[in-house]
Design an enzyme around this catalytic site. Structure first.
Site, PDB file in Angstrom:
ATOM      1  CE  LYS A  60      16.617  -9.143 -31.112  1.00  0.00           C
ATOM      2  NZ  LYS A  60      17.283  -9.462 -29.869  1.00  0.00           N
ATOM      3  CB  SER A 314      19.388 -10.358 -23.064  1.00  0.00           C
ATOM      4  OG  SER A 314      19.113  -8.933 -23.006  1.00  0.00           O
TER       5      SER A 314
HETATM    6  C1  LIG Z   1      16.681  -8.215 -28.671  1.00  0.00           C
HETATM    7  C2  LIG Z   1      16.929  -8.091 -27.242  1.00  0.00           C
HETATM    8  C3  LIG Z   1      16.198  -8.182 -26.674  1.00  0.00           C
HETATM    9  C4  LIG Z   1      14.417  -8.777 -26.656  1.00  0.00           C
HETATM   10  O1  LIG Z   1      14.351 -10.153 -27.608  1.00  0.00           O
HETATM   11  P1  LIG Z   1      12.733  -9.994 -28.297  1.00  0.00           P
HETATM   12  O2  LIG Z   1      13.091 -11.291 -28.793  1.00  0.00           O
HETATM   13  O3  LIG Z   1      13.116  -8.554 -29.280  1.00  0.00           O
HETATM   14  O4  LIG Z   1      12.251 -10.039 -26.870  1.00  0.00           O
HETATM   15  C5  LIG Z   1      16.921  -8.026 -24.996  1.00  0.00           C
HETATM   16  N1  LIG Z   1      17.611  -8.278 -25.162  1.00  0.00           N
HETATM   17  C6  LIG Z   1      19.024  -7.757 -26.298  1.00  0.00           C
HETATM   18  C7  LIG Z   1      19.773  -7.374 -26.345  1.00  0.00           C
HETATM   19  C8  LIG Z   1      18.365  -7.920 -27.524  1.00  0.00           C
HETATM   20  O5  LIG Z   1      18.866  -7.833 -28.442  1.00  0.00           O
END
Ligand SMILES: *Cc1c(COP(=O)(O)O)cnc(C)c1O
Length: 343
Positions: A60, A314
């Site tokens: 993010k 992520s």
């Molecule tokens: C925000 C987030 C997502 C999803 O991202 P989007 O852009 O909202 O689809 C996936 N994994 C983690 C750890 C996140 O913080």
């Protein structure tokens, strides 16, 4: 040369923004790491894009950094505001501090103290308001209108999408050989939109596969309905993707360029957290393990072998106390023989 279609023009718009996104003042180029045990068990080469290693422990920071950098001097002086209980809040707080911008983060009153402290320790003003996210969001939007501060969406903004798209730029540079598919976790769709735009412009042969929690499958619902729908309720075990409606900007890309969407259960996420731990000795949060859970389901269903599959790992923002629950669920599905890898 043919005149580009509207769809091609949209991809080109995002590719240019991605290539120019100044995310590396804060974000790092994360490793694309071979996962030996998963690869062996699944009979395919599995690579993990380690976004859990970012300074705020999730990707993010990329979108927040790009969005804030694009603001005019006047907007920067007035400050920014957002609503988030999680990873977006940390990203905005850190990027705002780096760029000398005042940031207010509205968080629901139910937000764990750990995350409130995380935001305040990065110099942002954390305001607790509303029982759940939609109320915090409404309050933040009102506050933005009243104060002239710029609202920073966690996913529904072209600059945020372009920042997240830098993940794809790195993947294509890091792995120049054959690549069959990239599995991407989906919440509001900012990450997958940025990745799909970049990859489909340059390597349209690579499949882009979205992976959603079965308790917040808002992209799949929108694709089925042919328009963005609001889910009546959303489960929060995978709190990073607990979103009830896919973003408008992201959906524009996803409806054209996402090849397939899979949904996985909480138990499949717990098993995937364990798989990632076994290969990396790192803990991911439930949303961070979505893509690996998706790869396991895909390989089991399609029976593919010898392919190269990338999973976006992520994020890693999980409370230490939740690990007991994750380990228990992973052990139970292993014991029931549901997890193909450990049965
Ligand atoms: C925000 C987030 C997502 C999803 O991202 P989007 O852009 O909202 O689809 C996936 N994994 C983690 C750890 C996140 O913080």
């Amino acid at each position: 040369m043919d005149t580009p279609t509207a769809a091609q023009a949209l991809l080109e718009y995002y590719v240019k923004k991605i290539l120019a996104a100044p995310v590396y003042q804060l974000a790092v180029r994360t490793p694309l790491q071979f996962a030996p045990a998963l690869s062996e068990a699944l009979g395919n080469q599995i690579l993990l894009k380690r976004e859990d290693l970012q300074p705020t422990f999730s990707f993010k920071i990329r979108g927040a950094c790009n969005k804030l950098a694009q603001l005019s001097d006047g907007q920067k002086a007035r400050g920014v505001i957002t609503a988030s209980a999680g990873n977006h809040a940390q990203g905005v707080a850190l990027a705002a501090r780096e760029l000398g911008i005042e940031a207010t983060i509205v968080m629901p009153t139910s937000t764990p103290a750990l995350k409130v402290i995380g935001v305040r320790s990065r110099g942002a003003d954390a305001v607790l308001h509303g029982d759940s996210f939609p109320f915090a969001l409404e309050y933040a939007l009102n506050l933005a209108r009243q104060t002239g501060r710029t609202f920073v969406s966690p996913f529904d903004d072209p600059d945020v999408i372009a920042g997240q798209g830098t993940v794809a730029m790195e993947i294509l540079r890091q792995h120049q050989g054959p690549l069959d598919a990239i599995f991407v976790p989906v919440g509001g769709g900012g990450l997958i939109a940025g990745i799909a735009a970049y990859v489909k412009y340059l390597r349209p042969d690579i499949r882009i596969i979205g992976v959603e929690s079965e308790h917040s499958a808002c992209l799949q619902a929108a694709l089925q309905a042919g328009e963005r729908v609001v889910l009546p309720s959303v489960g929060t075990f995978a709190d990073g993707v607990a979103v009830a409606q896919i973003g408008a900007h992201g959906f524009q890309i996803c409806r054209e360029y996402v090849d397939q969407v899979l949904t996985v259960s909480d138990d499949e996420l717990c098993a995937a957290i364990r798989n990632i731990y076994d290969d990396t000795r790192s803990i991911t949060e439930p949303s961070g393990a979505l893509a690996v859970a998706g790869i396991k389901q895909y390989v089991a269903q399609q029976g593919v072998r010898g392919q190269t599959l990338v999973a976006i790992d992520s994020g890693a923002n999980i409370n230490f106390d939740s690990l007991r629950h994750v380990a228990e669920r992973a052990a139970l599905s292993g014991a029931r023989g549901e997890d193909a890898i450990y049965s």
